[in-house]
Design a protein around this motif. Structure first.
Motif, mmCIF file in Angstrom:
data_model
loop_
_atom_site.group_PDB
_atom_site.id
_atom_site.type_symbol
_atom_site.label_atom_id
_atom_site.label_comp_id
_atom_site.label_asym_id
_atom_site.label_seq_id
_atom_site.Cartn_x
_atom_site.Cartn_y
_atom_site.Cartn_z
ATOM 1 N N GLN A 115 0.957 -1.308 0.023
ATOM 2 C CA GLN A 115 0.003 0.052 0.027
ATOM 3 C C GLN A 115 0.866 1.176 -0.040
ATOM 4 O OE1 GLN A 115 -2.319 -0.731 3.792
ATOM 5 N NE2 GLN A 115 -1.019 0.907 4.845
ATOM 6 N N GLU A 168 0.773 5.283 1.357
ATOM 7 C CA GLU A 168 0.054 6.166 2.287
ATOM 8 C C GLU A 168 0.503 7.657 2.085
ATOM 9 O OE1 GLU A 168 1.074 4.806 6.114
ATOM 10 O OE2 GLU A 168 0.301 2.758 5.836
ATOM 11 N N PHE A 180 4.474 9.941 -1.023
ATOM 12 C CA PHE A 180 3.803 8.792 -0.387
ATOM 13 C C PHE A 180 4.861 7.849 0.708
ATOM 14 C CE2 PHE A 180 1.137 10.054 -3.473
ATOM 15 C CZ PHE A 180 -0.243 9.724 -3.085
#
Length: 261
Positions: free
Chosen positions: A224, A226, A233
C-alpha cells in the motif's frame, strides 16, 4: 441477469497465475456478449485449448514457464491464431510493437477501463474484414523479441568463493549503498557490486520502478501507499519495509500503474 446473445463469443484466458485468470474471468462475466470462458494455466494447455475449442478471443500472457506466449503463437501458427489480447508485465520492447501491430495488450496491473477498451477493440476487429489480419503482424512481432539476457531474469551474485543466482522477480527492492546496491529479497539482503543506475538498466522496466533517487522497487512487492505531504507517499512493501515515494518519481509510478495515486 442479462442473457447471453445467440452468437456469444468464446474466450480463452491463458495465464500461469490463478489470481490473474480470476480477475479476467470476473471482468468478462460482466459482458453480455461473452459466452463460454475457458482457462489454460500454461502454454501447452493453451495450444490444446485453441486447437480444440477454437476461441474467438484469447487473453495471452507473455511470460510463462516452458512455453511462453510467443511459443503458443509459434505452435499454433500466427495465421491460425484467434484474435489475441496480450497480457503482460514483462516485455518492454514488445509493448512498443503491440501498440501498433497487435489487437491490443493489457499491461499488468490494468484497470477496468483499460480492459474494456481492449475487449471493444477485439470485438470491432471480429466484426470487420480485418478480423483475421493479426497473423502477419504477430510474425513480425515475434521476430522483434528482445535478445535473451538484455533484461535480467536472474541476478548473479558472487562472493566468498560462491556464486548465487537470485530470480529478479523475487527481489522486493533495491537501495543504493555507496557505489554499490543492496538487494532485498525473501527477507534477506546482500550487496551487489554495481551502481543503482547500472542495475536499473538491466531490470524489467515494467516490473521495477524507481521511487526515489536511492531506491527501486518491484511493483508486485508494494502492499500500500500512504500519502505523507507535498505529493510524497510512504510505500509499504510485503517484507515490511517502509520507503518514500518522492514527488519527483510519482509521475513515473502513475504511468506504470496506468492510474493516478
Amino acid at each position: 441477469m442479462d442473457q447471453k446473445p445467440s452468437k456469444a463469443l468464446r474466450v480463452l484466458i491463458v495465464d500461469d497465475e490463478a489470481p490473474a485468470r480470476k480477475r479476467l474471468r470476473d471482468l468478462l462475466a460482466e459482458d453480455a456478449e461473452i459466452g463460454t470462458v475457458a482457462e489454460a494455466e500454461n502454454g501447452v494447455a493453451a495450444v490444446a485449448a485453441i486447437e480444440s475449442g477454437h476461441p474467438d478471443i484469447v487473453f495471452l500472457d507473455v511470460q510463462m514457464p516452458e512455453i511462453d506466449g510467443f511459443g503458443v503463437i509459434e505452435a499454433i501458427g500466427a495465421d491460425r491464431m484467434p484474435l489475441t489480447i496480450f497480457v503482460t508485465a514483462y516485455d518492454h520492447y514488445a509493448l512498443k510493437a503491440f501498440d501498433t501491430d497487435a489487437v491490443d495488450y493489457l499491461l499488468k496491473p490494468f484497470g477496468n477501463k483499460r480492459f474494456e477498451q481492449a475487449v471493444a477493440r477485439a470485438k470491432s476487429r471480429l466484426r470487420s474484414a480485418e478480423a483475421r489480419s493479426l497473423g502477419p503482424n504477430v510474425l513480425e512481432l515475434v521476430a522483434r523479441r528482445e535478445t535473451p539476457g538484455a533484461l535480467w531474469d536472474w541476478i548473479v551474485i558472487k562472493g566468498s568463493g560462491v556464486t548465487k543466482l537470485v530470480m529478479a522477480s523475487e527481489v522486493d527492492w533495491i537501495e543504493a549503498a555507496g557505489v554499490y546496491v543492496n538487494l532485498h529479497f525473501q527477507g534477506k539482503e546482500c550487496i551487489y557490486r554495481s551502481s543503482l543506475a547500472a542495475v536499473t538498466k538491466r531490470l524489467d522496466p515494467l516490473r521495477f520502478v524507481r521511487i526515489h533517487r536511492s531506491s527501486v522497487v518491484n511493483i508486485k512487492a508494494i502492499v500500500q501507499l500512504e500519502p505523507i505531504s507535498h505529493g510524497e507517499f510512504e510505500v509499504l512493501l510485503r517484507d515490511g519495509a517502509r520507503l518514500i515515494l518522492s514527488r519527483n518519481y510519482r509521475a513515473e509510478v502513475e504511468k506504470r500503474l496506468g492510474q493516478s495515486l
